[in-house]
Design a protein around this motif. Structure first.
Motif, short mmCIF file in Angstrom:
data_model
loop_
_atom_site.label_atom_id
_atom_site.label_comp_id
_atom_site.label_asym_id
_atom_site.label_seq_id
_atom_site.Cartn_x
_atom_site.Cartn_y
_atom_site.Cartn_z
N VAL A 119 10.20 5.21 3.30
CA VAL A 119 11.15 4.54 4.19
C VAL A 119 10.55 4.38 5.58
CG1 VAL A 119 13.15 5.41 2.92
CG2 VAL A 119 12.25 6.73 4.85
N GLY A 120 11.30 3.70 6.45
CA GLY A 120 10.84 3.42 7.80
C GLY A 120 10.34 2.00 7.90
N ASN A 121 10.13 1.54 9.14
CA ASN A 121 9.69 0.17 9.37
C ASN A 121 8.39 -0.16 8.64
OD1 ASN A 121 11.89 -0.29 11.02
ND2 ASN A 121 10.79 0.20 12.91
N TYR A 128 9.59 13.43 5.53
CA TYR A 128 8.27 14.05 5.65
C TYR A 128 7.24 13.05 6.16
CZ TYR A 128 9.71 18.18 2.95
OH TYR A 128 10.32 19.33 2.52
N HIS A 129 6.42 13.51 7.12
CA HIS A 129 5.23 12.79 7.55
C HIS A 129 4.04 13.62 7.06
CE1 HIS A 129 7.28 10.36 10.88
NE2 HIS A 129 8.21 11.22 10.51
N ILE A 130 3.27 13.09 6.14
CA ILE A 130 2.16 13.86 5.56
C ILE A 130 0.88 13.56 6.33
CG2 ILE A 130 0.90 14.45 3.47
CD1 ILE A 130 3.89 15.14 3.46
N THR A 164 20.87 10.10 1.17
CA THR A 164 20.69 9.14 2.27
C THR A 164 21.84 9.16 3.26
OG1 THR A 164 21.68 7.39 0.93
CG2 THR A 164 19.28 7.60 0.86
N THR A 165 23.01 9.67 2.83
CA THR A 165 24.17 9.70 3.72
C THR A 165 24.39 11.09 4.33
OG1 THR A 165 25.66 10.14 1.86
CG2 THR A 165 25.30 7.83 2.47
N ASP A 180 0.78 -1.23 0.00
CA ASP A 180 0.00 0.00 0.00
C ASP A 180 0.81 1.28 0.00
OD1 ASP A 180 -2.24 -1.61 0.11
OD2 ASP A 180 -2.40 -1.51 2.30
N ALA A 181 2.12 1.20 0.25
CA ALA A 181 2.93 2.41 0.33
C ALA A 181 3.47 2.80 -1.05
CB ALA A 181 4.10 2.20 1.29
#
Length: 290
Positions: free
Chosen positions: A72-74, A125-127, A84-85, A66-67
């Protein structure tokens, strides 16, 4: 003698009437208690059903399926922008309808894009989409889904900036009309397509949007924008200093001292380093939307 018997009969009748009234009152109380208990059972059942439904909604999210791509993230709820670095991570919680978020983006976009282009930061970002719940409407969720559609084809950051540059008044749920979100995609080269239009119209990432909001609800943060620099709150103050382009750059440089920067492709760096927003934080920028 007769008078005495009559008095005794009346006294007996009165006692019987009093006893009957007492029994009837007790029966009424029992009936009322039964009704109250039945109502409480119904309410409790409704609460349980609500919790089950909400949990079902949360548990229906499948990160693998669904993503949008590149998250990224668990549970793949975060949208990353930048190398990313990069030695520092900037975490931003935003709602597309949030006016304080628009103020932050307008004031800080140039600075943030330069830091990204220099390989100094990565943004995660968390939307969020809670303004729909507070103010009514569908615009936050529709816009969050559209941002996920853009992320799926690698154009989140460009489209994100376009949405904030064209954000309607918070009380105007303009983005309930998905055609507006589709039309705004024309400002992002390569985004306007039948696939994007279908993704927006079909709410393709609706379960992901719900999961991101659920994660925000559990985060302990209750306003947007919430901005963290390496896990420490940077909005509206950081170590006692107000946020501003100059201060934010100083904070990042201090955090990055002695650390290697991320390598950013020249074309990407050039695009990021040429923002159209003014590099001044509006005087009205302050506490976020809660």
């Amino acid at each position: 003698m007769s008078n005495k018997n009559d008095g005794g009969k009346r006294s007996a009748r009165e006692r019987m009437q009093a006893e009957r009234a007492k029994q009837e009152a007790a029966a009424r109380k029992r009936r009322q208690l039964t009704v109250i208990l039945a109502a409480l059972v119904v309410i409790a059942a409704a609460v349980v059903i609500g919790i089950v439904v909400q949990n079902g909604r949360s548990s229906s999210y499948n990160a693998a399926a669904d993503a949008p791509a590149g998250t990224v993230g668990n549970t793949r709820l975060l949208i990353p922008v930048g190398g990313t670095t990069a030695p520092s991570t900037v975490t931003i919680y935003e709602d597309p309808r949030c006016p304080a978020c628009e103020q932050f983006e307008t004031g800080m976009k140039s600075t943030i894009n330069q830091l990204l282009a220099q390989g100094k930061i990565q943004i995660q970002y968390h939307i969020a989409s809670f303004i729909d719940r507070h103010d009514g409407g569908k615009g936050s969720k529709n816009a969050a889904n559209a941002l996920a559609c853009a992320q799926n084809v690698g154009l989140f950051h460009n489209y994100h900036d376009v949405l904030y540059a064209n954000q309607p008044d918070e009380t105007n749920d303009a983005w309930a009309d998905k055609t507006i979100l589709i039309s705004l995609a024309k400002q992002v080269p390569g985004l306007d397509s039948p696939a994007f239009e279908s993704c927006v119209n079909n709410n393709t990432y609706g379960s992901w949007v719900t999961a991101v909001q659920s994660d925000f609800d559990k985060s302990g943060y209750n306003s947007t924008p919430t901005v963290l620099l390496n896990g420490t709150s940077a909005y509206s103050t950081y170590n006692g200093e107000d946020i501003s382009p100059a201060n934010f750059t100083k904070w990042v440089d201090t955090a990055n001292k002695g650390k290697p920067l991320a390598s950013i492709p020249s074309a990407s760096a050039q695009a990021l380093a040429s923002p159209t927003a003014h590099n001044n934080l509006p005087a009205s920028a302050g506490a976020g939307h809660s």
